[in-house]
Design an enzyme around this catalytic site. Structure first.
Site, PDB file in Angstrom:
ATOM      1  N   PRO A  81       0.792  -1.235   0.000  1.00 30.42           N
ATOM      2  CG  PRO A  81       0.079  -0.927   2.205  1.00 30.42           C
ATOM      3  CD  PRO A  81       0.810  -1.892   1.314  1.00 30.42           C
ATOM      4  N   GLY A  82       2.153   1.212   0.156  1.00 31.04           N
ATOM      5  CA  GLY A  82       2.934   2.437  -0.046  1.00 31.04           C
ATOM      6  C   GLY A  82       3.817   2.879   1.107  1.00 31.04           C
ATOM      7  CB  ALA A  83       4.661   1.399   4.403  1.00 30.96           C
ATOM      8  CG  ASP A 102       1.730  -3.661  -5.887  1.00 36.09           C
ATOM      9  OD1 ASP A 102       2.460  -3.660  -4.886  1.00 36.09           O
ATOM     10  OD2 ASP A 102       0.914  -4.583  -6.143  1.00 36.09           O
ATOM     11  CG  ASP A 183       8.426  -5.301   1.198  1.00 35.02           C
ATOM     12  OD1 ASP A 183       8.991  -6.308   1.637  1.00 35.02           O
ATOM     13  OD2 ASP A 183       7.550  -4.684   1.837  1.00 35.02           O
ATOM     14  CE  LYS A 244       8.603  -9.535   1.395  1.00 34.10           C
ATOM     15  NZ  LYS A 244       7.402  -8.973   1.995  1.00 34.10           N
TER      16      LYS A 244
HETATM   17  C1  LIG Z   1       4.443  -7.014   1.191  1.00 37.28           C
HETATM   18  S1  LIG Z   1       3.630  -6.093  -0.037  1.00 37.28           S
HETATM   19  C2  LIG Z   1       4.631  -4.656  -0.170  1.00 37.28           C
HETATM   20  C3  LIG Z   1       4.451  -3.663   0.945  1.00 37.28           C
HETATM   21  C4  LIG Z   1       5.103  -2.352   0.599  1.00 37.28           C
HETATM   22  N1  LIG Z   1       6.538  -2.467   0.532  1.00 37.28           N
HETATM   23  C5  LIG Z   1       4.766  -1.290   1.617  1.00 37.28           C
HETATM   24  O1  LIG Z   1       5.652  -0.875   2.319  1.00 37.28           O
HETATM   25  O2  LIG Z   1       3.615  -0.859   1.684  1.00 37.28           O
HETATM   26  C6  LIG Z   1       4.087  -6.966  -1.486  1.00 37.28           C
HETATM   27  C7  LIG Z   1       3.553  -6.346  -2.762  1.00 37.28           C
HETATM   28  O3  LIG Z   1       4.163  -6.987  -3.871  1.00 37.28           O
HETATM   29  C8  LIG Z   1       3.252  -6.895  -4.944  1.00 37.28           C
HETATM   30  N2  LIG Z   1       3.606  -7.851  -5.998  1.00 37.28           N
HETATM   31  C9  LIG Z   1       3.684  -9.193  -5.896  1.00 37.28           C
HETATM   32  N3  LIG Z   1       3.976  -9.748  -7.064  1.00 37.28           N
HETATM   33  C10 LIG Z   1       4.118  -8.746  -7.950  1.00 37.28           C
HETATM   34  C11 LIG Z   1       4.419  -8.693  -9.327  1.00 37.28           C
HETATM   35  N4  LIG Z   1       4.620  -9.808 -10.039  1.00 37.28           N
HETATM   36  N5  LIG Z   1       4.511  -7.491  -9.935  1.00 37.28           N
HETATM   37  C12 LIG Z   1       4.285  -6.354  -9.217  1.00 37.28           C
HETATM   38  N6  LIG Z   1       3.972  -6.345  -7.904  1.00 37.28           N
HETATM   39  C13 LIG Z   1       3.890  -7.525  -7.271  1.00 37.28           C
HETATM   40  C14 LIG Z   1       1.928  -7.215  -4.268  1.00 37.28           C
HETATM   41  O4  LIG Z   1       0.825  -6.764  -5.011  1.00 37.28           O
HETATM   42  C15 LIG Z   1       2.054  -6.516  -2.923  1.00 37.28           C
HETATM   43  O5  LIG Z   1       1.398  -5.281  -2.922  1.00 37.28           O
END
Ligand SMILES: C[S@@+](CC[C@H](N)C(=O)[O-])C[C@H]1O[C@@H](n2cnc3c(N)ncnc32)[C@H](O)[C@@H]1O
Length: 298
Positions: A81-83, A102, A183, A244
Protein backbone atom coordinates in the site's frame (compact mmCIF):
# COMPACT_ATOMS: atom_id res chain seq x y z
CA UNK A 1 -36.55 13.44 14.42
CA UNK A 2 -33.33 11.47 13.81
CA UNK A 3 -31.69 10.28 17.00
CA UNK A 4 -27.87 10.21 16.87
CA UNK A 5 -26.43 7.36 18.89
CA UNK A 6 -23.92 8.45 21.48
CA UNK A 7 -20.21 8.05 20.79
CA UNK A 8 -19.85 5.36 23.46
CA UNK A 9 -22.68 3.36 21.90
CA UNK A 10 -20.99 3.60 18.51
CA UNK A 11 -17.72 2.47 20.09
CA UNK A 12 -19.44 -0.54 21.70
CA UNK A 13 -21.05 -1.45 18.38
CA UNK A 14 -17.72 -1.17 16.58
CA UNK A 15 -15.96 -3.37 19.17
CA UNK A 16 -18.72 -5.98 18.78
CA UNK A 17 -18.41 -5.80 15.00
CA UNK A 18 -14.63 -6.37 15.19
CA UNK A 19 -15.00 -9.27 17.61
CA UNK A 20 -17.67 -10.85 15.37
CA UNK A 21 -15.39 -10.42 12.39
CA UNK A 22 -12.57 -12.10 14.24
CA UNK A 23 -14.87 -14.92 15.42
CA UNK A 24 -16.05 -15.60 11.87
CA UNK A 25 -12.51 -16.04 10.54
CA UNK A 26 -10.45 -19.16 10.12
CA UNK A 27 -7.99 -19.72 12.96
CA UNK A 28 -5.01 -18.45 10.91
CA UNK A 29 -6.71 -15.18 9.90
CA UNK A 30 -7.95 -14.78 13.47
CA UNK A 31 -4.39 -15.16 14.76
CA UNK A 32 -3.23 -12.66 12.14
CA UNK A 33 -5.90 -10.09 13.12
CA UNK A 34 -5.14 -10.54 16.83
CA UNK A 35 -1.40 -10.26 16.24
CA UNK A 36 -1.87 -7.13 14.11
CA UNK A 37 -4.02 -5.38 16.70
CA UNK A 38 -1.46 -5.96 19.49
CA UNK A 39 1.67 -5.34 17.41
CA UNK A 40 3.59 -2.22 18.53
CA UNK A 41 4.85 -1.45 14.99
CA UNK A 42 1.29 -1.61 13.62
CA UNK A 43 0.15 0.81 16.35
CA UNK A 44 3.04 3.18 15.66
CA UNK A 45 2.40 3.02 11.91
CA UNK A 46 -1.21 4.13 12.56
CA UNK A 47 -0.05 6.91 14.86
CA UNK A 48 2.45 8.21 12.29
CA UNK A 49 0.02 7.89 9.37
CA UNK A 50 2.27 5.34 7.68
CA UNK A 51 0.56 2.97 5.24
CA UNK A 52 1.77 -0.15 7.06
CA UNK A 53 4.21 -1.52 9.63
CA UNK A 54 6.52 -2.45 6.70
CA UNK A 55 7.76 1.16 6.91
CA UNK A 56 9.73 0.28 10.04
CA UNK A 57 11.61 -2.51 8.29
CA UNK A 58 12.86 -0.07 5.66
CA UNK A 59 13.57 2.62 8.25
CA UNK A 60 15.68 0.14 10.22
CA UNK A 61 17.49 -0.97 7.04
CA UNK A 62 18.16 2.68 6.23
CA UNK A 63 19.38 3.41 9.77
CA UNK A 64 21.88 0.58 9.51
CA UNK A 65 23.04 1.00 5.89
CA UNK A 66 22.27 4.62 5.00
CA UNK A 67 20.49 3.76 1.74
CA UNK A 68 18.85 7.05 0.76
CA UNK A 69 20.09 10.56 0.06
CA UNK A 70 18.23 13.71 -1.03
CA UNK A 71 17.79 13.95 -4.80
CA UNK A 72 17.95 10.21 -5.55
CA UNK A 73 15.77 8.35 -8.04
CA UNK A 74 14.21 5.21 -6.59
CA UNK A 75 12.18 2.30 -8.00
CA UNK A 76 9.94 0.63 -5.40
CA UNK A 77 8.82 -2.79 -6.66
CA UNK A 78 5.65 -4.11 -5.04
CA UNK A 79 5.00 -0.70 -3.50
CA UNK A 80 1.36 -1.19 -2.40
CA UNK A 81 0.00 0.00 0.00
CA UNK A 82 2.93 2.44 -0.05
CA UNK A 83 4.79 2.43 3.29
CA UNK A 84 8.24 1.93 1.74
CA UNK A 85 7.51 4.65 -0.81
CA UNK A 86 6.53 6.99 2.05
CA UNK A 87 9.86 6.34 3.77
CA UNK A 88 11.85 6.76 0.55
CA UNK A 89 9.96 9.94 -0.44
CA UNK A 90 10.75 11.44 2.94
CA UNK A 91 14.47 10.63 2.64
CA UNK A 92 15.06 11.64 -1.00
CA UNK A 93 13.00 14.84 -0.45
CA UNK A 94 11.19 16.66 -3.24
CA UNK A 95 14.46 16.79 -5.19
CA UNK A 96 14.28 13.04 -5.78
CA UNK A 97 11.82 10.81 -7.65
CA UNK A 98 10.12 7.61 -6.63
CA UNK A 99 8.39 5.24 -9.03
CA UNK A 100 6.25 2.55 -7.40
CA UNK A 101 5.21 -0.58 -9.32
CA UNK A 102 2.54 -2.97 -8.17
CA UNK A 103 0.37 -5.59 -9.79
CA UNK A 104 -2.48 -4.33 -7.62
CA UNK A 105 -4.27 -1.07 -8.26
CA UNK A 106 -3.20 1.33 -5.52
CA UNK A 107 -3.14 5.08 -5.15
CA UNK A 108 0.48 6.04 -4.43
CA UNK A 109 1.45 8.19 -1.44
CA UNK A 110 1.97 11.90 -1.96
CA UNK A 111 4.98 12.73 -4.15
CA UNK A 112 5.26 9.21 -5.60
CA UNK A 113 4.56 8.16 -9.21
CA UNK A 114 3.16 4.71 -9.82
CA UNK A 115 2.26 2.08 -12.39
CA UNK A 116 -0.02 -0.89 -12.03
CA UNK A 117 2.02 -3.57 -13.72
CA UNK A 118 3.46 -7.04 -13.36
CA UNK A 119 7.22 -7.12 -12.87
CA UNK A 120 7.36 -10.59 -14.45
CA UNK A 121 6.41 -8.98 -17.77
CA UNK A 122 9.11 -7.63 -20.07
CA UNK A 123 6.76 -4.80 -21.07
CA UNK A 124 6.81 -3.53 -17.49
CA UNK A 125 10.61 -3.26 -17.60
CA UNK A 126 10.34 -1.24 -20.80
CA UNK A 127 7.69 1.03 -19.25
CA UNK A 128 9.94 1.71 -16.26
CA UNK A 129 12.87 2.53 -18.56
CA UNK A 130 10.68 4.89 -20.57
CA UNK A 131 9.56 6.64 -17.38
CA UNK A 132 13.13 7.43 -16.33
CA UNK A 133 14.25 8.21 -19.85
CA UNK A 134 11.43 10.75 -20.03
CA UNK A 135 12.31 12.11 -16.60
CA UNK A 136 15.90 12.71 -17.68
CA UNK A 137 14.76 14.37 -20.87
CA UNK A 138 12.51 16.71 -18.89
CA UNK A 139 15.36 17.55 -16.52
CA UNK A 140 17.74 18.31 -19.38
CA UNK A 141 15.08 20.38 -21.10
CA UNK A 142 14.64 22.39 -17.92
CA UNK A 143 18.42 22.87 -17.67
CA UNK A 144 18.55 24.07 -21.28
CA UNK A 145 15.78 26.53 -20.61
CA UNK A 146 17.56 27.86 -17.52
CA UNK A 147 20.79 28.47 -19.44
CA UNK A 148 19.10 29.89 -22.49
CA UNK A 149 15.64 31.34 -21.79
CA UNK A 150 13.24 31.06 -24.73
CA UNK A 151 13.92 33.96 -27.08
CA UNK A 152 11.62 35.47 -29.70
CA UNK A 153 12.71 33.38 -32.69
CA UNK A 154 11.63 29.77 -33.29
CA UNK A 155 15.21 28.51 -33.78
CA UNK A 156 15.68 27.82 -30.06
CA UNK A 157 13.11 25.06 -29.98
CA UNK A 158 14.69 23.41 -33.02
CA UNK A 159 18.12 23.43 -31.35
CA UNK A 160 16.63 21.92 -28.22
CA UNK A 161 15.20 18.95 -30.06
CA UNK A 162 18.50 18.23 -31.82
CA UNK A 163 20.39 18.37 -28.52
CA UNK A 164 18.00 15.93 -26.97
CA UNK A 165 18.54 13.38 -29.70
CA UNK A 166 22.16 13.20 -28.67
CA UNK A 167 21.38 13.09 -24.96
CA UNK A 168 18.87 10.30 -25.47
CA UNK A 169 21.48 7.90 -26.83
CA UNK A 170 23.62 8.42 -23.77
CA UNK A 171 20.61 8.10 -21.50
CA UNK A 172 19.63 4.81 -23.09
CA UNK A 173 22.89 3.33 -21.88
CA UNK A 174 22.64 4.64 -18.37
CA UNK A 175 19.38 5.30 -16.58
CA UNK A 176 19.51 7.68 -13.64
CA UNK A 177 18.28 5.24 -10.99
CA UNK A 178 20.14 5.21 -7.67
CA UNK A 179 18.14 2.61 -5.76
CA UNK A 180 16.01 -0.37 -6.84
CA UNK A 181 14.18 -1.94 -3.92
CA UNK A 182 11.76 -4.82 -3.84
CA UNK A 183 9.42 -5.90 -1.07
CA UNK A 184 7.43 -8.10 -3.43
CA UNK A 185 5.94 -11.38 -2.41
CA UNK A 186 3.65 -13.52 -4.46
CA UNK A 187 1.95 -16.69 -3.38
CA UNK A 188 0.32 -18.08 -6.48
CA UNK A 189 2.05 -19.54 -9.44
CA UNK A 190 1.61 -17.54 -12.61
CA UNK A 191 1.02 -19.90 -15.51
CA UNK A 192 -0.24 -17.50 -18.16
CA UNK A 193 -0.56 -13.83 -19.02
CA UNK A 194 3.18 -13.05 -19.13
CA UNK A 195 2.59 -10.94 -22.22
CA UNK A 196 0.37 -8.60 -20.29
CA UNK A 197 1.95 -5.94 -18.11
CA UNK A 198 -1.33 -4.96 -16.55
CA UNK A 199 -3.85 -7.44 -15.29
CA UNK A 200 -7.44 -6.87 -14.29
CA UNK A 201 -7.44 -9.91 -12.06
CA UNK A 202 -4.43 -9.36 -9.86
CA UNK A 203 -5.98 -11.24 -6.94
CA UNK A 204 -5.62 -14.46 -8.93
CA UNK A 205 -1.93 -14.40 -8.25
CA UNK A 206 -1.52 -11.94 -5.43
CA UNK A 207 -2.01 -11.66 -1.72
CA UNK A 208 0.13 -12.67 1.17
CA UNK A 209 2.18 -15.80 1.55
CA UNK A 210 0.74 -19.28 0.92
CA UNK A 211 1.93 -20.62 4.26
CA UNK A 212 3.84 -23.31 2.35
CA UNK A 213 7.40 -22.33 3.13
CA UNK A 214 9.03 -24.01 0.13
CA UNK A 215 6.55 -22.54 -2.38
CA UNK A 216 6.84 -19.05 -0.85
CA UNK A 217 10.60 -19.35 -0.98
CA UNK A 218 10.75 -20.30 -4.67
CA UNK A 219 8.22 -17.65 -5.70
CA UNK A 220 10.09 -14.98 -3.80
CA UNK A 221 13.35 -15.97 -5.54
CA UNK A 222 11.58 -15.56 -8.92
CA UNK A 223 10.49 -12.05 -7.95
CA UNK A 224 13.99 -11.19 -6.71
CA UNK A 225 15.41 -12.39 -10.03
CA UNK A 226 12.96 -10.16 -11.93
CA UNK A 227 14.00 -7.24 -9.72
CA UNK A 228 17.67 -8.04 -10.29
CA UNK A 229 17.21 -8.10 -14.08
CA UNK A 230 15.65 -4.63 -13.84
CA UNK A 231 18.47 -3.44 -11.59
CA UNK A 232 21.10 -4.71 -14.05
CA UNK A 233 19.40 -2.66 -16.78
CA UNK A 234 18.54 0.58 -15.06
CA UNK A 235 20.64 1.01 -11.93
CA UNK A 236 23.58 3.41 -12.09
CA UNK A 237 27.06 2.00 -11.65
CA UNK A 238 27.62 2.07 -7.86
CA UNK A 239 23.85 2.03 -7.31
CA UNK A 240 22.05 0.19 -4.49
CA UNK A 241 19.71 -2.80 -4.67
CA UNK A 242 17.68 -4.31 -1.90
CA UNK A 243 15.22 -7.18 -2.01
CA UNK A 244 13.09 -9.21 0.33
CA UNK A 245 13.25 -12.98 0.00
CA UNK A 246 11.89 -15.96 1.89
CA UNK A 247 14.74 -18.08 3.15
CA UNK A 248 15.32 -21.53 1.68
CA UNK A 249 17.85 -23.58 -0.15
CA UNK A 250 17.82 -21.43 -3.33
CA UNK A 251 18.81 -18.21 -1.56
CA UNK A 252 22.51 -19.14 -1.74
CA UNK A 253 22.20 -19.20 -5.54
CA UNK A 254 20.51 -15.79 -5.51
CA UNK A 255 23.29 -14.50 -3.28
CA UNK A 256 25.87 -15.81 -5.76
CA UNK A 257 24.10 -13.96 -8.60
CA UNK A 258 24.01 -10.78 -6.53
CA UNK A 259 27.72 -11.08 -5.82
CA UNK A 260 28.40 -11.08 -9.56
CA UNK A 261 26.61 -7.71 -9.80
CA UNK A 262 27.54 -5.81 -6.63
CA UNK A 263 30.76 -5.24 -4.74
CA UNK A 264 29.06 -5.58 -1.35
CA UNK A 265 26.19 -7.99 -0.59
CA UNK A 266 24.77 -8.30 2.94
CA UNK A 267 21.92 -10.26 4.50
CA UNK A 268 19.96 -8.38 7.11
CA UNK A 269 16.73 -9.10 8.99
CA UNK A 270 15.54 -5.84 10.58
CA UNK A 271 14.13 -6.05 14.14
CA UNK A 272 10.64 -5.09 12.82
CA UNK A 273 10.56 -8.30 10.76
CA UNK A 274 8.84 -10.94 12.87
CA UNK A 275 11.18 -13.61 14.22
CA UNK A 276 8.85 -16.40 13.18
CA UNK A 277 8.72 -15.12 9.58
CA UNK A 278 11.11 -16.60 7.03
CA UNK A 279 11.49 -13.24 5.32
CA UNK A 280 14.95 -11.77 5.07
CA UNK A 281 16.62 -9.05 2.99
CA UNK A 282 19.63 -8.74 0.72
CA UNK A 283 21.16 -5.27 0.74
CA UNK A 284 23.61 -4.76 -2.13
CA UNK A 285 25.90 -1.80 -2.72
CA UNK A 286 28.14 -0.55 -5.49
CA UNK A 287 26.74 -2.02 -8.66
CA UNK A 288 29.54 -3.17 -10.95
CA UNK A 289 29.90 -1.87 -14.53
CA UNK A 290 29.37 -3.80 -17.79
CA UNK A 291 27.22 -6.61 -16.45
CA UNK A 292 26.21 -9.42 -18.77
CA UNK A 293 22.83 -10.92 -17.77
CA UNK A 294 23.57 -14.30 -19.37
CA UNK A 295 26.79 -14.55 -17.38
CA UNK A 296 25.04 -13.46 -14.16
CA UNK A 297 22.33 -16.10 -14.53
CA UNK A 298 24.53 -18.98 -15.65
C1 LIG B 1 4.44 -7.01 1.19
S1 LIG B 1 3.63 -6.09 -0.04
C2 LIG B 1 4.63 -4.66 -0.17
C3 LIG B 1 4.45 -3.66 0.95
C4 LIG B 1 5.10 -2.35 0.60
N1 LIG B 1 6.54 -2.47 0.53
C5 LIG B 1 4.77 -1.29 1.62
O1 LIG B 1 5.65 -0.88 2.32
O2 LIG B 1 3.61 -0.86 1.68
C6 LIG B 1 4.09 -6.97 -1.49
C7 LIG B 1 3.55 -6.35 -2.76
O3 LIG B 1 4.16 -6.99 -3.87
C8 LIG B 1 3.25 -6.90 -4.94
N2 LIG B 1 3.61 -7.85 -6.00
C9 LIG B 1 3.68 -9.19 -5.90
N3 LIG B 1 3.98 -9.75 -7.06
C10 LIG B 1 4.12 -8.75 -7.95
C11 LIG B 1 4.42 -8.69 -9.33
N4 LIG B 1 4.62 -9.81 -10.04
N5 LIG B 1 4.51 -7.49 -9.93
C12 LIG B 1 4.28 -6.35 -9.22
N6 LIG B 1 3.97 -6.35 -7.90
C13 LIG B 1 3.89 -7.53 -7.27
C14 LIG B 1 1.93 -7.21 -4.27
O4 LIG B 1 0.83 -6.76 -5.01
C15 LIG B 1 2.05 -6.52 -2.92
O5 LIG B 1 1.40 -5.28 -2.92
Amino acid sequence: MIQHPSVSLLRRQFARFVSLKVKGKSSSSRKWLERQSSDPFTKEAHAKALKSRAAFKLLQIHEKFNIFRPGQNVVDLGFAPGAWSQVAADKVTSRGNILGIDILACEPPKGVSSMQANILSKTTHEMIKTHFYQLNMDKDLRKLQEIEPIADGPSYFQAEVDDNLEISNKQKQQFPVDVVMSDMCEPFFQSSGFGSAITNKPFHRMANTTGMAFKDHLLSIDLCDAALILAIDILKVNGTFLCKFFQGKEDKLLEARLKKCFKVVQRYKPPASRKESKENYFICFQKLPNLDKIQVFS
